[in-house]
Design a protein around this motif. Sequence first.
Motif, mmCIF file in Angstrom:
data_model
loop_
_atom_site.group_PDB
_atom_site.id
_atom_site.type_symbol
_atom_site.label_atom_id
_atom_site.label_comp_id
_atom_site.label_asym_id
_atom_site.label_seq_id
_atom_site.Cartn_x
_atom_site.Cartn_y
_atom_site.Cartn_z
ATOM 1 N N ALA A 229 -0.775 39.523 -27.735
ATOM 2 C CA ALA A 229 -0.336 38.722 -27.881
ATOM 3 C C ALA A 229 -0.245 38.257 -29.308
ATOM 4 O O ALA A 229 0.768 37.571 -29.884
ATOM 5 C CB ALA A 229 -0.924 37.177 -27.347
ATOM 6 N N ASN A 230 -0.978 38.854 -29.933
ATOM 7 C CA ASN A 230 -1.180 39.308 -31.860
ATOM 8 C C ASN A 230 -0.196 39.820 -31.882
ATOM 9 O O ASN A 230 0.572 38.826 -33.015
ATOM 10 C CB ASN A 230 -2.446 39.847 -31.620
ATOM 11 C CG ASN A 230 -3.049 39.529 -33.260
ATOM 12 O OD1 ASN A 230 -2.314 38.815 -33.970
ATOM 13 N ND2 ASN A 230 -3.954 39.255 -33.497
ATOM 14 N N THR A 231 0.481 40.825 -32.145
ATOM 15 C CA THR A 231 1.093 40.853 -32.591
ATOM 16 C C THR A 231 2.896 40.742 -32.413
ATOM 17 O O THR A 231 3.458 40.186 -33.158
ATOM 18 C CB THR A 231 1.849 42.792 -31.371
ATOM 19 O OG1 THR A 231 0.445 43.369 -32.012
ATOM 20 C CG2 THR A 231 2.864 43.740 -32.275
ATOM 21 N N ARG A 232 3.120 40.267 -31.348
ATOM 22 C CA ARG A 232 3.775 39.513 -30.687
ATOM 23 C C ARG A 232 4.295 38.156 -31.830
ATOM 24 O O ARG A 232 5.421 37.733 -32.519
ATOM 25 C CB ARG A 232 4.408 38.647 -29.792
ATOM 26 C CG ARG A 232 5.064 38.411 -29.125
ATOM 27 C CD ARG A 232 6.553 38.533 -29.440
ATOM 28 N NE ARG A 232 8.261 38.333 -28.464
ATOM 29 C CZ ARG A 232 8.479 38.307 -28.744
ATOM 30 N NH1 ARG A 232 9.054 39.400 -28.858
ATOM 31 N NH2 ARG A 232 9.953 37.552 -28.435
ATOM 32 N N ARG A 233 3.001 37.305 -31.753
ATOM 33 C CA ARG A 233 2.844 36.325 -32.769
ATOM 34 C C ARG A 233 3.257 36.590 -34.563
ATOM 35 O O ARG A 233 4.235 35.522 -34.788
ATOM 36 C CB ARG A 233 1.730 35.611 -32.840
ATOM 37 C CG ARG A 233 1.308 34.623 -33.674
ATOM 38 C CD ARG A 233 -0.285 33.724 -33.015
ATOM 39 N NE ARG A 233 -0.921 34.712 -33.523
ATOM 40 C CZ ARG A 233 -1.353 34.881 -34.645
ATOM 41 N NH1 ARG A 233 -0.977 34.059 -36.241
ATOM 42 N NH2 ARG A 233 -2.571 35.676 -34.902
ATOM 43 N N ARG A 234 2.745 37.541 -34.728
ATOM 44 C CA ARG A 234 2.818 37.531 -36.111
ATOM 45 C C ARG A 234 4.058 38.501 -36.518
ATOM 46 O O ARG A 234 4.941 37.994 -37.130
ATOM 47 C CB ARG A 234 1.517 39.274 -36.094
ATOM 48 C CG ARG A 234 0.288 39.230 -36.274
ATOM 49 C CD ARG A 234 -0.887 39.858 -36.752
ATOM 50 N NE ARG A 234 -2.103 39.874 -36.875
ATOM 51 C CZ ARG A 234 -2.459 39.177 -38.001
ATOM 52 N NH1 ARG A 234 -1.437 38.587 -38.807
ATOM 53 N NH2 ARG A 234 -3.963 38.812 -37.857
ATOM 54 N N TYR A 235 5.212 38.600 -34.863
ATOM 55 C CA TYR A 235 6.065 38.725 -35.859
ATOM 56 C C TYR A 235 7.273 38.115 -35.975
ATOM 57 O O TYR A 235 7.950 38.129 -36.732
ATOM 58 C CB TYR A 235 6.311 39.950 -34.281
ATOM 59 C CG TYR A 235 7.991 40.242 -33.971
ATOM 60 C CD1 TYR A 235 8.743 41.540 -35.170
ATOM 61 C CD2 TYR A 235 9.034 40.176 -32.954
ATOM 62 C CE1 TYR A 235 10.294 41.475 -35.506
ATOM 63 C CE2 TYR A 235 10.566 39.918 -33.183
ATOM 64 C CZ TYR A 235 11.307 41.132 -34.233
ATOM 65 O OH TYR A 235 12.330 41.351 -34.470
ATOM 66 N N VAL A 236 6.471 37.218 -34.905
ATOM 67 C CA VAL A 236 7.931 36.083 -34.793
ATOM 68 C C VAL A 236 7.724 35.160 -35.899
ATOM 69 O O VAL A 236 8.394 34.248 -36.671
ATOM 70 C CB VAL A 236 7.396 35.091 -34.079
ATOM 71 C CG1 VAL A 236 8.179 33.845 -33.089
ATOM 72 C CG2 VAL A 236 7.518 35.909 -32.625
ATOM 73 N N GLU A 237 6.296 35.220 -36.512
ATOM 74 C CA GLU A 237 5.874 34.507 -38.405
ATOM 75 C C GLU A 237 6.755 34.667 -38.811
ATOM 76 O O GLU A 237 7.027 33.999 -39.924
ATOM 77 C CB GLU A 237 4.309 34.706 -37.760
ATOM 78 C CG GLU A 237 3.790 33.710 -36.871
ATOM 79 C CD GLU A 237 2.008 33.522 -37.338
ATOM 80 O OE1 GLU A 237 1.414 34.349 -38.113
ATOM 81 O OE2 GLU A 237 1.227 33.369 -37.009
ATOM 82 N N GLY A 238 7.184 36.349 -38.959
ATOM 83 C CA GLY A 238 7.737 37.360 -39.917
ATOM 84 C C GLY A 238 9.020 36.499 -40.144
ATOM 85 O O GLY A 238 9.175 36.859 -40.633
ATOM 86 N N LEU A 239 9.333 36.611 -38.345
ATOM 87 C CA LEU A 239 10.756 36.684 -38.447
ATOM 88 C C LEU A 239 10.922 35.049 -39.224
ATOM 89 O O LEU A 239 12.109 34.727 -40.168
ATOM 90 C CB LEU A 239 11.781 36.243 -37.032
ATOM 91 C CG LEU A 239 11.667 37.447 -36.154
ATOM 92 C CD1 LEU A 239 11.875 37.963 -35.227
ATOM 93 C CD2 LEU A 239 12.466 38.410 -37.009
ATOM 94 N N VAL A 240 10.277 33.673 -38.762
ATOM 95 C CA VAL A 240 10.189 32.663 -39.202
ATOM 96 C C VAL A 240 10.062 32.092 -40.714
ATOM 97 O O VAL A 240 11.298 32.017 -41.805
ATOM 98 C CB VAL A 240 9.286 31.787 -38.200
ATOM 99 C CG1 VAL A 240 9.223 30.519 -39.090
ATOM 100 C CG2 VAL A 240 9.175 31.367 -37.160
#
Length: 397
Positions: A160-171
């Motif tokens: 979940a942490n990796t996924r959240r950081r990935y989404v934040e990076g995309l944003v």
Amino acid sequence: MVGYVFGRMRAWTRRHSKLVDTLTVSPLALLSLISVEVFSRSSPFGARQVGVPGLLLLSAALIVPLVWRRDHPREVFAVVATVSFVQWLLNVVVLPANIAVLVALYNVVSRRTLRWALAAGAVAELGLLLAMIRWTPEAGRAWLSSSAFIVAVWLAGIYANTRRRYVEGLVERAERAERERDQQARIAASAERARIARELHDVVAHNVSVMVVQADGAGYAIDGDPEQARRALQAISATGRQALTEMRRLVGVLRQDAGSPAEEYAPQPGVAQLGDLIGQVRDSGLPTEFTVSGTAPTLPEGEQLAVYRIVQEALTNVLKHGGPGARAWVEMTYGGGEIELRISDDGRGAAAPRLVGGHGLIGMRERAAMYGGSVQAAPRPGGGFRVVVRIPVGVAA
């Protein structure tokens, strides 16, 4: 439609995060409430009995902090782990509410750095080992099998942490791309305004200079040579109309940018209109010779406009600074894969004071540079001024 619904749901959960967190732990609270009576009567392996009120208080101390787990995951984990440790010290039986340790662990791992995730995982494993030693026979084997739950929760938190950081990076990249797009749009708009300013300068400076010279001539000739005065007034009228046409064409660009319907105007001037330009200059009282050498290739309209504006600007400078009795020569030579322009005069322009903030030579250099060309401007030996322009043929802007 489904994406819209999920988007509205995510927005609602962000606005009411505390309510959502409370609702998500309510099943655990309900389970603890239902089972508290059963656990108050059982005491496996000599666990201490504290009665229903004590178990309710302990369960509340474990579950209530979870409401703030999203905003303060480390603090909530520390509180829940401390309560569980006190429970172990008091030898109170393990309760369903102790699942709060896993919930708090997940939030630390999913929302904080790897260092905190490792520390929280180690604390959870240590607490499990202490519980197994006190209340379970064959504690080693039981600890290994029960650790699977903690490892599973820990890995889920890491994902979940990796996924959240990935989404934040995309944003973040999307926002940065949007800012860069807006910045490029502003730069392009500024460049367009600068181009229009140069065009307006060329149009106004040349045509107003011609009109002033013609008006002066008409004033001198109105008594002695009415016919000459009439021709001068006609030239002023024609020059004014041409200036208005070109200014409307440039302002039309701004109107197109504003979203209004574009008006149809005459094409931009080019090499073919240089003869008309020389004729206007002659009518303004500046004797000008125009010669063309070589075979004219097919030139793009933009390059033709650059040649026209350079000649126009150079002759305008002669009109303004050449003084009485000045003459001008315009030589255009095709050959060697380039166009060479030589605009010379024998006036006093070399000695004339330069205007502060003038755009003439700068504009000529910028126009030539757009097509890989160069401009040299210097006084002529013996008096006057000369502008030499070389522009490669067929180089796109």
